[in-house]
Design a protein around this motif. Structure first.
Motif, mmCIF file in Angstrom:
data_model
loop_
_atom_site.group_PDB
_atom_site.id
_atom_site.type_symbol
_atom_site.label_atom_id
_atom_site.label_comp_id
_atom_site.label_asym_id
_atom_site.label_seq_id
_atom_site.Cartn_x
_atom_site.Cartn_y
_atom_site.Cartn_z
ATOM 1 N N TYR A 382 42.816 50.402 48.313
ATOM 2 C CA TYR A 382 42.914 50.673 47.008
ATOM 3 C C TYR A 382 41.842 51.496 46.844
ATOM 4 N N LEU A 383 42.107 52.571 45.710
ATOM 5 C CA LEU A 383 41.161 53.335 45.175
ATOM 6 C C LEU A 383 40.911 53.382 43.652
ATOM 7 N N THR A 384 39.850 53.456 43.166
ATOM 8 C CA THR A 384 39.670 53.352 41.934
ATOM 9 C C THR A 384 38.628 54.419 41.213
ATOM 10 N N THR A 385 38.952 54.809 40.020
ATOM 11 C CA THR A 385 37.778 55.615 39.455
ATOM 12 C C THR A 385 37.125 54.599 38.311
ATOM 13 N N GLY A 605 40.697 52.941 34.617
ATOM 14 C CA GLY A 605 41.276 51.838 33.639
ATOM 15 C C GLY A 605 42.790 52.061 33.689
ATOM 16 N N ASP A 606 43.648 52.937 34.396
ATOM 17 C CA ASP A 606 44.849 53.159 34.166
ATOM 18 C C ASP A 606 45.625 53.162 35.765
ATOM 19 N N GLU A 607 44.862 54.097 36.370
ATOM 20 C CA GLU A 607 45.469 54.306 37.698
ATOM 21 C C GLU A 607 44.703 53.787 38.904
ATOM 22 N N VAL A 608 44.983 52.654 39.406
ATOM 23 C CA VAL A 608 44.446 52.239 40.880
ATOM 24 C C VAL A 608 45.511 52.618 42.071
ATOM 25 N N ALA A 609 45.040 53.563 42.718
ATOM 26 C CA ALA A 609 45.879 53.820 43.700
ATOM 27 C C ALA A 609 45.958 52.739 44.920
ATOM 28 N N SER A 657 46.856 46.890 37.116
ATOM 29 C CA SER A 657 47.176 48.545 37.202
ATOM 30 C C SER A 657 47.390 48.840 38.606
ATOM 31 N N ALA A 658 47.187 48.157 39.748
ATOM 32 C CA ALA A 658 47.527 48.587 40.861
ATOM 33 C C ALA A 658 49.022 48.381 41.214
ATOM 34 N N ARG A 659 49.429 47.164 40.755
ATOM 35 C CA ARG A 659 50.899 47.115 40.799
ATOM 36 C C ARG A 659 51.567 48.394 40.264
ATOM 37 N N GLN A 660 51.168 48.456 38.948
ATOM 38 C CA GLN A 660 51.860 49.446 37.905
ATOM 39 C C GLN A 660 51.682 51.094 38.715
ATOM 40 N N SER A 661 50.645 51.168 39.405
ATOM 41 C CA SER A 661 50.511 52.415 40.135
ATOM 42 C C SER A 661 51.412 52.600 41.390
ATOM 43 N N ASN A 662 51.375 51.434 41.976
ATOM 44 C CA ASN A 662 52.147 51.393 43.434
ATOM 45 C C ASN A 662 53.494 51.517 43.227
ATOM 46 N N VAL A 663 54.173 50.861 42.233
ATOM 47 C CA VAL A 663 55.624 51.010 41.803
ATOM 48 C C VAL A 663 55.983 52.216 41.388
ATOM 49 N N ARG A 664 54.955 52.857 40.581
ATOM 50 C CA ARG A 664 55.204 54.084 39.807
ATOM 51 C C ARG A 664 55.481 55.312 40.999
ATOM 52 N N HIS A 665 54.725 55.302 41.973
ATOM 53 C CA HIS A 665 54.670 56.627 42.921
ATOM 54 C C HIS A 665 55.064 56.076 44.071
ATOM 55 N N ARG A 666 54.832 54.796 44.559
ATOM 56 C CA ARG A 666 55.458 54.334 45.918
ATOM 57 C C ARG A 666 54.645 55.217 47.012
ATOM 58 N N PRO A 667 53.467 55.112 47.065
ATOM 59 C CA PRO A 667 53.153 56.021 48.321
ATOM 60 C C PRO A 667 52.891 55.112 49.717
ATOM 61 N N ILE A 668 53.262 55.590 50.784
ATOM 62 C CA ILE A 668 52.866 54.803 51.827
ATOM 63 C C ILE A 668 52.071 55.947 53.115
ATOM 64 N N GLY A 669 51.464 55.282 53.982
ATOM 65 C CA GLY A 669 50.860 56.272 54.922
ATOM 66 C C GLY A 669 51.295 55.785 56.338
ATOM 67 N N LEU A 670 52.047 56.496 56.885
ATOM 68 C CA LEU A 670 52.708 56.320 58.462
ATOM 69 C C LEU A 670 51.690 57.195 59.181
#
Length: 977
Positions: A382-385, A605-609, A657-670
């Motif tokens: 999880y990444l936060t500002t 406050g909005d985007e927790v990656a 905010s983590a859920r919203q970000s994850n669903v919006r961008h759907r990043p994965i790390g293979l």
């Protein structure tokens, strides 16, 4: 009693040479050079005199008497060298023109040399050994005699849990040991059994019987790596009994019995887990009979001892500290948890299970911990500002606590927080800066560990222009005001390209408070450079008064000095992370994560990656001919990408905010692991152009298949929400984004290979037509723990040492390089002396004369590989990766000049991030006795404070200590995987 391994069975010439003729008396002769001394062996063959074999024989003699610790000491090494010289000199004086001597004459001289040196105990034992060998030879030559038959063991009674005493079931014991050794080369079940029996006693408990077997087998690992698999199988006998009794299925079962029981055990396990409120009740709705039949019990044999013990200690579900999961059920539980939303979920569960249980791919640790449970927190990072207000700061710290509770690794961007001395309008006072808040974040990570399974882990990032940067660099020091130190938290520099250019130009750098120039935080590339120059002009005109000017090179050296002294802050590069990000249109990458491989957008406050990780086991995809198995890799990657995408929808989010970000961008790390193993299988040395090319082609293949798989998922499931406007939507793939970086940075400041071999044009068109399911697809994580589970080298790391002990939360485990051992065995070079030489030289083969040069090249350890090879290979991988890679840098004999060159090279070659610096330390490996198998881990010695930043600033050679980190022996950094 003397044993063959403990004494010099052979001396010079004991093995026959190449035959070139035979005398009438039956003595085999070989061609020798004029003046050469030859040796007549007991079987009448004649071979050249070889003082190396005398050295081996003498070392074995010391081993037998003094044990491994003494025999591996410098005293013994030096003494053996001197005795060999004396013995050889004796024969050279006698026969200056060459001649022939008998093997017994050499042994006589060995005895005399030992006596003259005052080594009377060793000499006496050597004499007794010769006599015993002579007696055995005489017995062997008598017709009808069999020598060395094992004595029968007296009967022993075992104490059961109800205190009853029953006879030891020798038949079952033999079955368990035999099964543990099945199919393993160079492993002897009788050796394990006979040695273990010596440690049993009247009234021994069942657990102690298993412990005796396990301990006996594990002590043999450094003699033969395959004993690690036997040890794991023996340990599994105890684990089976624990789980089967708890589930009420059976008192115990052998491995073969378990292979039949697995199918019927799965439904009982699921029911019990649901009753205990540990498993999701939805698992009971699967076709458990079909899934049970799909379990492959024989795959239990794949585990190393370290791998199985790690699973048992930290992954298997338990109740009242009783583990009731078994390996194949564990993998099926994870597979069921990941397929729970699939339409054909039974088929998908079997597919996912086969991928995991085969070790072809492994999900990250949070996924393994929590899949199929009531709280499926499956994401890794999880990444936060952190915003610049008190409410927001403590809100971010609260988020840290909640995310850490469910096993998430954290990366915090602290750059927006105003610096020391900044004006606070609300109170008309001055700020204490970012450091006091970092102290609170540090203590929160300690207080809230990861579900009680791992320590909390967080990394703080700060940009290099922040006015508090100099104090930030010193956070991990052991001196100074402890209230302004963070001893448990990782730190990292977020370095803009402009700073690196100023370093190269040796020009001035200006530090600002973000309260005065908040927009710098969101700018990168040429836009950042223009705005930064604007603020410097404001300083020149007096419009901006809170600042500090510093020589860029001085700050750079202090950064390197602190990194060298404390292991922190790591060095990561802001502009390459942003300019090559596919999501530039959606936001800014303000930091990386705990392990520096994730580069996702964050916003206060909005985007927790969020990133969801898993790793391909590259070693499993190398064919017998040493080539990459492209077809198998394509299949693995396709399934892995689907599993990772599933995580996003299944995941439990502790922060909305983590859920919203994850669903919006759907990043994965293979990512990948087992890169070094793959090199061994391909016969390639890490420090070579071939290895760099291998890194290039393997990552290209993974990248191609991963992007293709995500695009295919977009057809099935839809594009991610913010796809339009991304680099993907414009047909710009990771390879193409290098051009963007080059244009913004300036081509004179980057040198990165851009060649390709696959049909990237076709893939671009496919992506533009179909879209992408995931905003980001690839990232190479450290894989510290999951590599242990699968028994391969972690991530992209070179071999640390060829023989050492790895310490983690599961204990200490002897690690010996199996590829080296088997290569040495093939050449007849693996023996007790080689084991002790490896200990003496701390896992290195470079100073062992008997090891051929070609093997020395392949088996260089991490500190023997020049860092340029590590950087060049990473640069080749980076061109294919849309995120980053956890890259440890190993530097032997580190000084300021070497560090400066290495980290400049990392930036110049286009890397996005670096991870730990490992500088060769003034450390030693404690030499153990071979019989006990006790080999202590490398540990730092000396006072860290002695290694100063000032010393590096002057580019003076200094001694270093090895920072304790996850990839060697400290589990603290296993948070990502």
């Amino acid at each position: 009693m003397h044993t063959e391994t403990g004494h010099p069975q052979t001396v010079p010439g004991e093995k026959s040479g190449t035959s070139s003729g035979q005398t009438s008396g039956g003595t085999t002769l070989i061609a020798t050079a004029p003046g050469q001394i030859r040796v007549i062996k007991r079987n009448s063959t004649v071979v050249p005199y070889d003082d190396g074999k005398i050295s081996v024989a003498l070392t074995k003699a010391f081993l037998a008497v003094e044990g491994g610790t003494a025999a591996a000491s410098s005293r013994v090494h030096e003494l053996v060298d001197e005795l060999v010289k004396q013995i050889s000199a004796t024969f050279n004086r006698r026969m200056p023109s060459g001649g022939t001597i008998h093997i017994e004459e050499i042994q006589d001289q060995v005895e005399l040399a030992l006596m003259r040196a005052g080594e009377h105990k060793v000499a006496r034992d050597y004499v007794l050994y010769r006599e015993e060998r002579a007696r055995l030879r005489a017995e062997r030559d008598k017709p009808g005699q069999q020598v060395g038959q094992a004595d029968t063991h007296p009967s022993i009674r075992v104490k059961l849990s109800d205190n009853r005493l029953v006879p030891l079931d020798m038949e079952r014991l033999r079955t368990v040991v035999r099964e543990a050794c099945e199919g393993l080369k160079h492993v002897n079940s009788e050796t394990i059994l006979s040695e273990a029996l010596k440690n049993l006693y009247e009234g021994v408990s069942e657990n102690d019987i298993n412990t005796a077997l396990v301990i006996t087998a594990r002590t043999l690992v450094e003699q033969e790596p395959n004993y690690t698999y036997a040890t794991a199988s023996l340990l599994l006998d105890k684990l089976r009994a624990e789980a089967l009794r708890f589930l009420g299925i059976a008192e115990r079962a052998t491995q073969h019995e378990m292979e039949r029981l697995y199918s019927s055990t799965l439904p009982t396990y699921i029911q019990k887990g649901i009753e205990l409120e540990l498993l999701d009740p939805a698992l009971a709705t699967f076709d458990l009979e079909t899934l049970g039949q799909a379990l492959k019990g024989e795959r239990d044999h794949q585990f190393t001892y370290l791998g199985l013990q790690t699973l048992y200690d930290r992954y298997f579900l338990h109740s009242d500290d009783i583990r009731f999961e078994l390996p194949q059920i564990f993998f099926m539980r994870v597979a069921m948890g990941l397929s729970i939303h699939e339409e054909n979920r039974d088929e998908r569960a079997v597919e996912f299970y086969n991928l995991l249980s085969s070790f072809d791919y492994m999900s990250s640790t949070p996924t393994l911990f929590n899949a199929g449970t009531l709280r499926p927190q499956l994401s890794s990072c999880y990444l936060t500002t952190v915003p610049d207000d008190l409410h927001g700061i403590y809100g971010a710290i609260r988020d840290n606590a909640m995310l850490s509770k469910w096993a998430g690794g954290l990366g915090n961007d602290w750059t927006p927080v105003r610096s020391l001395g900044s004006y606070i309008k609300g109170t008309n006072g001055k700020s204490q800066g970012v450091v006091p808040f970092l102290k609170v974040a540090n203590d929160t990570a300690v207080a809230v560990n990861q579900g009680g399974k791992r320590k909390g882990a967080v990394c703080a990032y700060l940009e290099t222009w922040h006015l508090d940067i100099e104090e930030f660099l010193e956070l991990r020091k052991n001196t100074g005001d402890d209230r302004r130190r963070t001893h448990d938290m990782n730190t990292a520099n977020w370095v803009p390209d402009l700073f690196m250019k100023r370093v190269f130009e040796d020009s001035e750098w200006t530090l600002f408070s973000p309260a005065d120039c908040p927009d710098l935080h969101d700018l990168f590339g040429s836009a950042f450079e223009e705005r930064y120059a604007h603020y410097e002009n404001m300083v020149a005109t007096g419009a901006l008064t809170l600042y500090k000017k510093i020589r860029a090179l001085d700050l750079w050296r202090k950064m390197l000095g602190m990194l060298f002294e404390t292991g922190h802050p790591w060095i990561t590069f802001k502009d390459s992370c942003n300019l090559r990000s596919p999501q530039q249109h959606a936001g800014v990458v303000h930091s990386s994560n705990l392990c520096t491989e994730i580069t996702l957008n964050t916003k206060a406050g909005d985007e927790v990656a969020v990133c969801n990780l898993g790793s391909v086991n590259l070693a499993q995809h190398i064919a017998e001919n040493g080539e990459l198995d492209r077809a198998k890799l394509a299949s693995t990657v396709k399934i892995a990408v689907r599993m990772l995408d599933n995580v996003i929808d299944i995941n439990y989010y502790a922060v909305e905010s983590a859920r919203q970000s994850n669903v919006r961008h759907r990043p994965i790390g293979l990512g990948m692991m087992g890169f070094q193993d793959a090199l061994y299988k391909a016969g390639i040395a890490y420090a070579s152009d071939e290895a760099v090319a291998f890194a290039d082609c393997t990552m290209e293949a993974i990248s191609f298949e991963a992007i293709s798989a995500s695009s295919d998922l977009a057809v099935e499931r839809g594009k991610y929400q913010t796809y339009e406007g991304s680099l993907w939507s414009k047909g710009i793939l990771p390879l193409d984004s290098i051009q963007i970086l080059s244009e913004q940075r300036g081509s004179q400041f980057i040198e990165q290979d851009t060649r390709s071999t696959l049909d990237w044009h076709g893939l671009r068109e496919k992506v533009k037509a179909q879209g992408m399911r995931n905003s980001n697809v690839m990232a190479i994580a450290p894989t510290a723990t999951i590599a242990n589970i699968t028994g391969v080298s972690q991530s992209i790391e070179p071999t640390y040492q060829n023989l050492y002990v790895k310490s983690n939360l599961s204990g200490e485990f002897t690690v010996v390089n199996p590829y080296l051992v088997h290569d040495l065995k093939d050449r007849g070079l693996w023996d007790q002396v080689m084991v002790n030489d490896l200990k003496y030289y701390e896992g290195s083969v470079q100073k062992i004369d008997r090891v051929p040069d070609d093997l020395k090249a392949i088996y260089r350890t991490a500190f023997e590989v020049e860092p340029r090879w590590i950087v060049d290979a990473a640069s080749r991988r980076q061109k294919w990766i849309d995120q980053a890679q956890s890259l440890n840098l190993y530097i032997a004999g580190a000084d300021g000049k070497k560090l400066d060159l290495t980290y400049r090279m990392a930036w110049f070659r286009g890397l996005k991030t670096t991870y730990y610096l490992r500088a060769l330390a003034a450390t030693t490996t404690e030499k153990s006795t071979v019989n006990s198998g006790a080999l202590n881990a490398v540990s730092a010695s000396g006072d860290n404070a002695v290694v100063t930043a000032a010393a590096l600033a002057q580019q003076a050679p200094v001694a270093a200590t090895v920072p304790q980190a996850c990839s060697l022996d400290d589990p603290d950094c296993e948070a990502c995987q």
